[in-house]
Each structure stands twice: as C-alpha cells, then as structure tokens.
Write a protein that holds these residues in place. Structure first.
Motif, PDB file in Angstrom:
ATOM      1  N   SER A  14       0.845  -1.195   0.000  1.00  0.00           N
ATOM      2  CA  SER A  14       0.000   0.000   0.000  1.00  0.00           C
ATOM      3  C   SER A  14       0.874   1.236   0.000  1.00  0.00           C
ATOM      4  CB  SER A  14      -0.894   0.034   1.247  1.00  0.00           C
ATOM      5  OG  SER A  14      -1.758  -1.078   1.249  1.00  0.00           O
ATOM      6  N   PHE A  15       0.402   2.287  -0.665  1.00  0.00           N
ATOM      7  CA  PHE A  15       0.977   3.623  -0.523  1.00  0.00           C
ATOM      8  C   PHE A  15      -0.081   4.441   0.204  1.00  0.00           C
ATOM      9  CE2 PHE A  15       3.109   2.042  -4.407  1.00  0.00           C
ATOM     10  CZ  PHE A  15       4.426   2.186  -4.025  1.00  0.00           C
ATOM     11  N   GLY A  16       0.164   4.780   1.465  1.00  0.00           N
ATOM     12  CA  GLY A  16      -0.887   5.412   2.264  1.00  0.00           C
ATOM     13  C   GLY A  16      -2.063   4.455   2.357  1.00  0.00           C
ATOM     14  N   ASP A  17      -3.264   4.931   2.047  1.00  0.00           N
ATOM     15  CA  ASP A  17      -4.402   4.009   2.112  1.00  0.00           C
ATOM     16  C   ASP A  17      -4.769   3.447   0.732  1.00  0.00           C
ATOM     17  OD1 ASP A  17      -5.516   6.297   1.096  1.00  0.00           O
ATOM     18  OD2 ASP A  17      -6.782   6.723   2.853  1.00  0.00           O
ATOM     19  N   HIS A  18      -3.858   3.629  -0.239  1.00  0.00           N
ATOM     20  CA  HIS A  18      -4.082   3.049  -1.570  1.00  0.00           C
ATOM     21  C   HIS A  18      -3.378   1.698  -1.670  1.00  0.00           C
ATOM     22  CE1 HIS A  18      -3.391   3.434  -6.215  1.00  0.00           C
ATOM     23  NE2 HIS A  18      -4.272   2.517  -5.906  1.00  0.00           N
ATOM     24  N   GLN A  19      -4.158   0.624  -1.676  1.00  0.00           N
ATOM     25  CA  GLN A  19      -3.564  -0.708  -1.775  1.00  0.00           C
ATOM     26  C   GLN A  19      -3.306  -1.036  -3.240  1.00  0.00           C
ATOM     27  OE1 GLN A  19      -5.614  -3.948   0.153  1.00  0.00           O
ATOM     28  NE2 GLN A  19      -3.831  -5.293  -0.066  1.00  0.00           N
ATOM     29  N   VAL A  20      -2.038  -1.198  -3.566  1.00  0.00           N
ATOM     30  CA  VAL A  20      -1.593  -1.350  -4.954  1.00  0.00           C
ATOM     31  C   VAL A  20      -1.372  -2.818  -5.315  1.00  0.00           C
ATOM     32  CG1 VAL A  20       0.341  -0.809  -6.480  1.00  0.00           C
ATOM     33  CG2 VAL A  20      -0.619   0.971  -5.029  1.00  0.00           C
ATOM     34  N   LEU A  21      -0.940  -3.624  -4.343  1.00  0.00           N
ATOM     35  CA  LEU A  21      -0.792  -5.070  -4.564  1.00  0.00           C
ATOM     36  C   LEU A  21      -1.599  -5.802  -3.505  1.00  0.00           C
ATOM     37  CD1 LEU A  21       3.070  -5.381  -5.236  1.00  0.00           C
ATOM     38  CD2 LEU A  21       1.220  -5.337  -6.941  1.00  0.00           C
ATOM     39  N   GLY A  38      -0.449  -6.380 -18.242  1.00  0.00           N
ATOM     40  CA  GLY A  38      -1.573  -5.728 -17.571  1.00  0.00           C
ATOM     41  C   GLY A  38      -1.572  -4.241 -17.862  1.00  0.00           C
ATOM     42  N   SER A  39      -2.699  -3.612 -17.608  1.00  0.00           N
ATOM     43  CA  SER A  39      -2.860  -2.193 -17.899  1.00  0.00           C
ATOM     44  C   SER A  39      -1.943  -1.349 -17.035  1.00  0.00           C
ATOM     45  CB  SER A  39      -4.303  -1.757 -17.615  1.00  0.00           C
ATOM     46  OG  SER A  39      -5.187  -2.539 -18.361  1.00  0.00           O
ATOM     47  N   SER A  40      -1.710  -0.129 -17.491  1.00  0.00           N
ATOM     48  CA  SER A  40      -0.978   0.853 -16.707  1.00  0.00           C
ATOM     49  C   SER A  40      -1.685   1.053 -15.370  1.00  0.00           C
ATOM     50  CB  SER A  40      -0.932   2.156 -17.507  1.00  0.00           C
ATOM     51  OG  SER A  40      -0.327   3.152 -16.753  1.00  0.00           O
ATOM     52  N   GLY A  41      -0.909   1.063 -14.285  1.00  0.00           N
ATOM     53  CA  GLY A  41      -1.476   1.261 -12.963  1.00  0.00           C
ATOM     54  C   GLY A  41      -1.922  -0.010 -12.273  1.00  0.00           C
ATOM     55  N   SER A  42      -1.736  -1.165 -12.923  1.00  0.00           N
ATOM     56  CA  SER A  42      -2.209  -2.420 -12.320  1.00  0.00           C
ATOM     57  C   SER A  42      -1.255  -2.960 -11.255  1.00  0.00           C
ATOM     58  CB  SER A  42      -2.457  -3.473 -13.406  1.00  0.00           C
ATOM     59  OG  SER A  42      -1.293  -3.719 -14.153  1.00  0.00           O
ATOM     60  N   GLY A  43      -0.060  -2.360 -11.141  1.00  0.00           N
ATOM     61  CA  GLY A  43       0.855  -2.764 -10.073  1.00  0.00           C
ATOM     62  C   GLY A  43       2.071  -3.551 -10.529  1.00  0.00           C
ATOM     63  N   LYS A  44       2.302  -3.617 -11.824  1.00  0.00           N
ATOM     64  CA  LYS A  44       3.401  -4.432 -12.357  1.00  0.00           C
ATOM     65  C   LYS A  44       4.772  -3.934 -11.869  1.00  0.00           C
ATOM     66  CE  LYS A  44       2.306  -3.430 -16.630  1.00  0.00           C
ATOM     67  NZ  LYS A  44       1.284  -2.386 -16.332  1.00  0.00           N
ATOM     68  N   SER A  45       4.991  -2.627 -12.003  1.00  0.00           N
ATOM     69  CA  SER A  45       6.290  -2.085 -11.571  1.00  0.00           C
ATOM     70  C   SER A  45       6.459  -2.234 -10.067  1.00  0.00           C
ATOM     71  CB  SER A  45       6.410  -0.603 -11.941  1.00  0.00           C
ATOM     72  OG  SER A  45       6.463  -0.443 -13.330  1.00  0.00           O
ATOM     73  N   THR A  46       5.410  -1.995  -9.329  1.00  0.00           N
ATOM     74  CA  THR A  46       5.495  -2.112  -7.871  1.00  0.00           C
ATOM     75  C   THR A  46       5.875  -3.546  -7.479  1.00  0.00           C
ATOM     76  OG1 THR A  46       3.859  -0.348  -7.633  1.00  0.00           O
ATOM     77  CG2 THR A  46       4.252  -1.747  -5.712  1.00  0.00           C
ATOM     78  N   LEU A  47       5.327  -4.523  -8.174  1.00  0.00           N
ATOM     79  CA  LEU A  47       5.690  -5.917  -7.887  1.00  0.00           C
ATOM     80  C   LEU A  47       7.176  -6.148  -8.162  1.00  0.00           C
ATOM     81  CD1 LEU A  47       5.190  -8.845  -7.197  1.00  0.00           C
ATOM     82  CD2 LEU A  47       4.191  -9.173  -9.472  1.00  0.00           C
ATOM     83  N   LEU A  54      13.343  -2.354  -4.002  1.00  0.00           N
ATOM     84  CA  LEU A  54      13.274  -0.899  -4.174  1.00  0.00           C
ATOM     85  C   LEU A  54      12.033  -0.361  -3.470  1.00  0.00           C
ATOM     86  CD1 LEU A  54      14.307  -0.733  -7.924  1.00  0.00           C
ATOM     87  CD2 LEU A  54      15.637   0.093  -5.976  1.00  0.00           C
ATOM     88  N   GLU A  55      11.098  -1.243  -3.186  1.00  0.00           N
ATOM     89  CA  GLU A  55       9.935  -0.910  -2.345  1.00  0.00           C
ATOM     90  C   GLU A  55       9.866  -1.943  -1.231  1.00  0.00           C
ATOM     91  OE1 GLU A  55       8.171   1.704  -2.657  1.00  0.00           O
ATOM     92  OE2 GLU A  55       8.281   2.274  -4.783  1.00  0.00           O
ATOM     93  N   GLN A  56       9.409  -1.498  -0.088  1.00  0.00           N
ATOM     94  CA  GLN A  56       9.226  -2.387   1.060  1.00  0.00           C
ATOM     95  C   GLN A  56       7.763  -2.867   1.070  1.00  0.00           C
ATOM     96  OE1 GLN A  56      11.813  -3.093   2.959  1.00  0.00           O
ATOM     97  NE2 GLN A  56      10.709  -4.420   4.381  1.00  0.00           N
TER      98      GLN A  56
HETATM   99  P1  ADP Z   1       2.142  -0.355 -13.496  1.00  0.00           P
HETATM  100  O1  ADP Z   1       3.616  -0.580 -13.488  1.00  0.00           O
HETATM  101  O2  ADP Z   1       1.348  -1.604 -13.708  1.00  0.00           O
HETATM  102  O3  ADP Z   1       1.736   0.721 -14.449  1.00  0.00           O
HETATM  103  P2  ADP Z   1       2.602   0.724 -10.865  1.00  0.00           P
HETATM  104  O4  ADP Z   1       3.103  -0.400 -10.043  1.00  0.00           O
HETATM  105  O5  ADP Z   1       3.596   1.704 -11.372  1.00  0.00           O
HETATM  106  O6  ADP Z   1       1.712   0.153 -12.057  1.00  0.00           O
HETATM  107  O7  ADP Z   1       1.530   1.552 -10.050  1.00  0.00           O
HETATM  108  C1  ADP Z   1       0.413   0.956  -9.437  1.00  0.00           C
HETATM  109  C2  ADP Z   1      -0.311   2.002  -8.626  1.00  0.00           C
HETATM  110  O8  ADP Z   1       0.516   2.394  -7.542  1.00  0.00           O
HETATM  111  C3  ADP Z   1      -0.636   3.266  -9.389  1.00  0.00           C
HETATM  112  O9  ADP Z   1      -1.912   3.709  -8.987  1.00  0.00           O
HETATM  113  C4  ADP Z   1       0.429   4.211  -8.945  1.00  0.00           C
HETATM  114  O10 ADP Z   1      -0.025   5.541  -9.006  1.00  0.00           O
HETATM  115  C5  ADP Z   1       0.672   3.784  -7.518  1.00  0.00           C
HETATM  116  N1  ADP Z   1       2.040   4.061  -7.080  1.00  0.00           N
HETATM  117  C6  ADP Z   1       3.171   3.525  -7.585  1.00  0.00           C
HETATM  118  N2  ADP Z   1       4.252   3.967  -6.942  1.00  0.00           N
HETATM  119  C7  ADP Z   1       3.809   4.841  -6.006  1.00  0.00           C
HETATM  120  C8  ADP Z   1       4.442   5.655  -5.013  1.00  0.00           C
HETATM  121  N3  ADP Z   1       5.766   5.636  -4.837  1.00  0.00           N
HETATM  122  N4  ADP Z   1       3.647   6.410  -4.227  1.00  0.00           N
HETATM  123  C9  ADP Z   1       2.305   6.404  -4.376  1.00  0.00           C
HETATM  124  N5  ADP Z   1       1.639   5.678  -5.282  1.00  0.00           N
HETATM  125  C10 ADP Z   1       2.378   4.896  -6.093  1.00  0.00           C
END
Ligand code: ADP
Ligand code: MG
Length: 244
Positions: A14-21, A38-47, A54-56
């Motif tokens: 989660s980033f704040g209260d936004h659960q991304v994965l 997957g679509s942009s914003g689906s969480g691929k980079s975060t994974l 690079l993320e905890q």
């Molecule tokens: P993808 O790579 O699939 O496009 P991301 O993993 O980059 O998706 O992002 C997934 C969601 O997490 C998006 O809504 C993005 O805005 C949010 N997000 C990613 N990194 C951060 C961050 N450092 N702080 C806040 N929100 C983030």
C-alpha cells in the motif's frame, strides 16, 4: 520445489491508504521466463520493485532460495547483484562511459579486479552489438543503444535472475527490435527472467509463464499458449483485444 529461486507469498503493498498489490503469489523457477502483462497502474512495476527491494512490501513474504529477503539483516547489496534489474529509463551513470558503466558494479559490489570486470564488460557489450561504443558517454547514444548498455551492465553482474520493467517502452519503434533481440538471446542462454512488457508478440514467443495483473491482483496466469490463445477471464480477454 528444488529449482525454485524466488517465491512471493501473500504479498501486499500500500501507498498510504491506496492498496496497490493484493495477495500476490508467484514462484520463479530456474531458467524460466515469466512475463507480467496488464494495464498501466495495475501494479506491475510495484511488484518488480518489491522483488528487487526498491519498495518495502506492506505484508507478505518474499524468499530467495528459501531465505527471507525482508528480514532485517538481509544483505540487500549482494542480493541486488544476484537479482538484477533493467529499467524503462535505463538508469545509466551519465558521467561514466559505456565500458565504465558495465564495470563499476563488478568492481565495487562483486570485488572483481578491474581486468576481470573489463573482460566481462567487453564480452557482454559484444553480445549486444555495442563494442564500437565502449568509450562513448550515454548522452551520445540513442535510446535503443542505452538500453542495450543497460542489459550488458546488468548481465555483467552475473545475475541469477534479471528483472526487466518495460525495457522497450521509452524507445522509438525502430529501436525496439534490437533490444528484444538482445533479450531473446539472453533467454536462450537459460537466464531466469521476469519481464514486464507490452510487446505481446514477443511475450508470447519467449515466455514460459504469463501473469496478467489487473488492479493489484493476479487476475489470470498460465502458459503463453493458455493466456494468449484461450484466456478464460473476461478481463484478460478485454485487455488482450487491445493488442490485436
Ligand atoms: P504499473 O507498473 O502496472 O503501471 P505501478 O506499479 O507503477 O503500475 O503503479 C500501481 C499504482 O501504484 C498506481 O496507482 C500508482 O499511481 C501507484 N504508485 C506507484 N508507486 C507509487 C508511489 N511511490 N507512491 C504512491 N503511489 C504509487
Ligand atoms: Mg510500470
């Protein structure tokens, strides 16, 4: 499973209260090419960024050869040499030339001698067709050339796994194939690869396993044949229709 290298279990971020994965479960086995679509914003980079630390992660477990990489005393620097990453934006050192870019991690992290690092760097630069540019600075290169340096630099670290986050998305179309060819050659060496891409034909060709992410969950996964030829879930079908 004995040939398992990485295991992601019940991963949440989660980033704040936004659960991304949300409850991500994934195994990476030796020699596999795993592609995440997957679509942009689906969480691929975060994974990928969680796998590379690079993320905890907020919750869940990631193990590398059975060892918990989230443990407080885990050696992240050594781990990043074994699980390397190639970035969309290249992340080269702009003050170093091409050869130095491919040597610096080897000498500082792996303690290789300059001679050994140079030999490895030159070998990897040759494989990506960048031998003529060893003395160039990144600013003198095209995007496709920069990304081939990014790949040579990552491979020079002798990683066990390479993560690629949309390695061709920042490139002009005519540069894409050279980079994909370099990646295909790497896959054929048996290197374990985890790849985020929108190059669907390439993904279909190269992947042993395909993961479709949607809104932070793995919505569907399977072989390249299963995902690209007969996706089961409506959201996978809708996503893939955009690429026909
Ligand atoms: P993808 O790579 O699939 O496009 P991301 O993993 O980059 O998706 O992002 C997934 C969601 O997490 C998006 O809504 C993005 O805005 C949010 N997000 C990613 N990194 C951060 C961050 N450092 N702080 C806040 N929100 C983030
Ligand atoms: Mg991304």
């Amino acid at each position: 499973m004995t040939d398992e290298i990485l295991a992601v279990t019940h991963l949440e971020k989660s980033f704040g209260d936004h659960q991304v994965l949300k409850d991500i479960n994934l195994q990476i086995r030796r020699g596999e090419v795993v592609t995440i679509i997957g679509s942009s914003g689906s969480g691929k980079s975060t994974l990928l960024r969680c796998i590379n630390l690079l993320e905890q992660p907020t919750q869940g477990e990631i193990t590398f050869h059975g060892e918990n990489i989230l443990a407080p005393k885990f050696d992240i620097t050594t781990y990043r040499a074994k699980v390397g990453m190639v970035f969309q934006s290249f992340n080269l050192f702009n003050n170093l030339n091409v050869l130095q870019n491919c040597m610096v991690g080897q000498t500082t992290v792996l303690n290789r001698t300059p001679e050994a690092a140079r030999e490895m760097a030159l070998a990897q630069l040759e494989k990506v067709g960048m031998t003529p540019y060893v003395n160039a600075k990144p600013s003198q290169l095209s995007g496709g050339q920069k990304q081939r340096i990014g790949i040579a630099r990552a491979v020079s670290m002798s990683p066990e796994v390479l993560l690629f986050d949309e390695p061709t998305s920042a490139l002009d179309p005519e540069m894409v194939d050279d980079v994909l060819d370099s990646m295909r050659a790497l896959a054929h060496t048996g290197l374990t690869m985890v790849l985020v891409t929108h190059e669907m034909a390439f993904a279909r060709d190269i992947s042993d396993h395909v993961v479709f992410m949607d809104q932070g969950v793995i919505a569907e996964e399977g072989s390249a044949e299963e995902i690209f030829t007969r996706p089961q879930k409506p959201r996978t079908q809708t996503f893939l229709k955009r690429y026909l």
